[in-house]
Design an enzyme around this catalytic site. Structure first.
Site, PDB file in Angstrom:
ATOM      1  N   ASP A 156       0.843  -1.309   0.020  1.00 20.53           N
ATOM      2  CA  ASP A 156      -0.036  -0.279  -0.129  1.00 20.53           C
ATOM      3  C   ASP A 156       1.075   1.399  -0.076  1.00 20.53           C
ATOM      4  O   ASP A 156       1.822   1.070  -0.322  1.00 20.53           O
ATOM      5  CB  ASP A 156      -0.764   0.344   0.907  1.00 20.53           C
ATOM      6  CG  ASP A 156      -0.941  -0.709   2.394  1.00 20.53           C
ATOM      7  OD1 ASP A 156       0.897  -0.202   2.334  1.00 20.53           O
ATOM      8  OD2 ASP A 156      -0.610  -1.286   3.361  1.00 20.53           O
TER       9      ASP A 156
ATOM     10  N   ASP B   9      -8.233  -3.323  14.501  1.00 26.34           N
ATOM     11  CA  ASP B   9      -9.454  -3.821  13.971  1.00 26.34           C
ATOM     12  C   ASP B   9      -9.298  -4.658  12.616  1.00 26.34           C
ATOM     13  O   ASP B   9     -10.683  -4.983  12.774  1.00 26.34           O
ATOM     14  CB  ASP B   9     -10.307  -2.692  13.181  1.00 26.34           C
ATOM     15  CG  ASP B   9      -9.381  -1.694  11.968  1.00 26.34           C
ATOM     16  OD1 ASP B   9      -8.485  -2.068  11.539  1.00 26.34           O
ATOM     17  OD2 ASP B   9      -9.814  -0.530  11.563  1.00 26.34           O
TER      18      ASP B   9
ATOM     19  N   HIS C  38      -7.768  -4.860   9.929  1.00 25.55           N
ATOM     20  CA  HIS C  38      -7.363  -4.575   8.444  1.00 25.55           C
ATOM     21  C   HIS C  38      -6.213  -6.169   8.412  1.00 25.55           C
ATOM     22  O   HIS C  38      -5.052  -5.312   8.772  1.00 25.55           O
ATOM     23  CB  HIS C  38      -7.567  -3.469   8.273  1.00 25.55           C
ATOM     24  CG  HIS C  38      -6.217  -2.689   8.807  1.00 25.55           C
ATOM     25  ND1 HIS C  38      -6.992  -1.771  10.056  1.00 25.55           N
ATOM     26  CD2 HIS C  38      -5.199  -2.343   8.587  1.00 25.55           C
ATOM     27  CE1 HIS C  38      -5.083  -1.489  10.234  1.00 25.55           C
ATOM     28  NE2 HIS C  38      -4.174  -1.193   9.728  1.00 25.55           N
TER      29      HIS C  38
ATOM     30  N   GLU D 299     -10.053  -1.788   4.660  1.00 29.60           N
ATOM     31  CA  GLU D 299     -10.357  -1.339   6.106  1.00 29.60           C
ATOM     32  C   GLU D 299     -11.747  -2.671   6.604  1.00 29.60           C
ATOM     33  O   GLU D 299     -12.277  -3.010   5.547  1.00 29.60           O
ATOM     34  CB  GLU D 299     -10.701  -0.149   6.266  1.00 29.60           C
ATOM     35  CG  GLU D 299      -9.390   0.633   5.915  1.00 29.60           C
ATOM     36  CD  GLU D 299      -8.965   0.741   7.366  1.00 29.60           C
ATOM     37  OE1 GLU D 299      -9.369  -0.170   8.694  1.00 29.60           O
ATOM     38  OE2 GLU D 299      -8.681   2.337   8.145  1.00 29.60           O
TER      39      GLU D 299
END
Length: 260
Positions: free
Chosen positions: A66, A135, A137, A142
């Site tokens: 990314d 979370d 990801h 996400e």
């Protein structure tokens, strides 16, 4: 999915062993590189092996997961620069061997399509290093991301920006709000996924990843569908695993020749 519970230093050695085995058997191996704190000890170990054991990356190609959108080319937290600092400049990766999505492109959708094409043209990723967010990801996929998604622009959650603020002088307002990221479908195309997680703050995400239902709410759970996925965690990150004792027993009983 293989789950290995061990001290952080041993996890890094195991991941480096898997990479070294690939590179020595196929010098033109294609690696997937991750940023963040999770892979740093792996990169340290690979750099040590390059310096002390003549492990060469001269023919290796690598693709980043990314990149932030809009960070200046010379910004120290631009992921291209982070990867260069943490691993590329410490081994003999050739010029242009590491590619990443172009977060400064005028046409971001076109840049994402070009990145997908570049990975395909390289023959796909042989081994992808991954971390996991609190979370759930992976890369910047996400919660709510399509489990079949490809490289695209994403808006970062407030939690991800808070988690990453430590790299921006603890100022969340300096963390970009958008990124380009490989999609979950793109990541799943890699032939071997190796995810590392350490610390108690990753325990719930690891529990969901390994033992929870497959759900876009916990994007990493898509790894349960991968035919060759390895999860390397320390005791703290493994503290929520219901089958922790079984995973330890399985690894202790594993034949030495099998590898990860």
């Amino acid at each position: 999915m293989e789950v290995v519970i061990a001290p952080a230093e041993q996890l890094a050695v195991l991941a480096a062993d898997a990479i070294e085995s690939l590179v020595r058997s196929n010098p033109a191996t294609v690696l997937g590189l991750a940023t963040g704190s999770s892979p740093l000890k792996v990169y340290d170990e690979l750099a040590r092996r390059h310096e002390q054991e003549r492990l060469s990356f001269a023919r290796v190609r690598a693709f980043m997961l990314d990149e932030y959108v809009g960070l200046a080319a010379d910004h120290p937290e631009r992921y291209r620069n982070v990867i260069d600092t943490e691993i590329a400049s410490r081994v003999d990766l050739g010029p242009g061997a590491v590619q990443g999505p172009d977060g400064l492109a005028d046409d971001l959708p076109a840049a994402c399509a070009a990145y997908e094409a570049a990975i395909a043209d390289a023959g796909g990723v042989d081994l992808q290093i991954l971390g996991i967010g609190t979370d759930g990801h992976i890369a910047f996929n996400e919660p709510g991301s399509s489990l079949a998604s490809r490289t695209r622009i994403k808006t970062l959650t407030r939690q991800t920006r808070l988690d990453n603020a430590r790299f921006f002088d603890d100022d969340v307002d300096r963390v970009p709000t958008h990124c380009l990221t490989q999609g979950l479908g793109t990541i799943m195309d890699a032939r071997h996924l190796v995810l590392l997680a350490t610390g108690p703050h990753k325990a719930e995400a690891v529990h969901q990843l390994v033992e929870g239902p497959i759900s876009a709410m916990w994007p990493a759970t898509v790894m349960q569908m991968h035919p060759h996925a390895t999860v390397l965690v320390d005791d703290a990150a493994a503290s929520r695993l219901q089958l922790g004792d079984y995973y330890r027993q399985t690894f202790e009983s594993k034949p030495g020749w099998q590898g990860l």
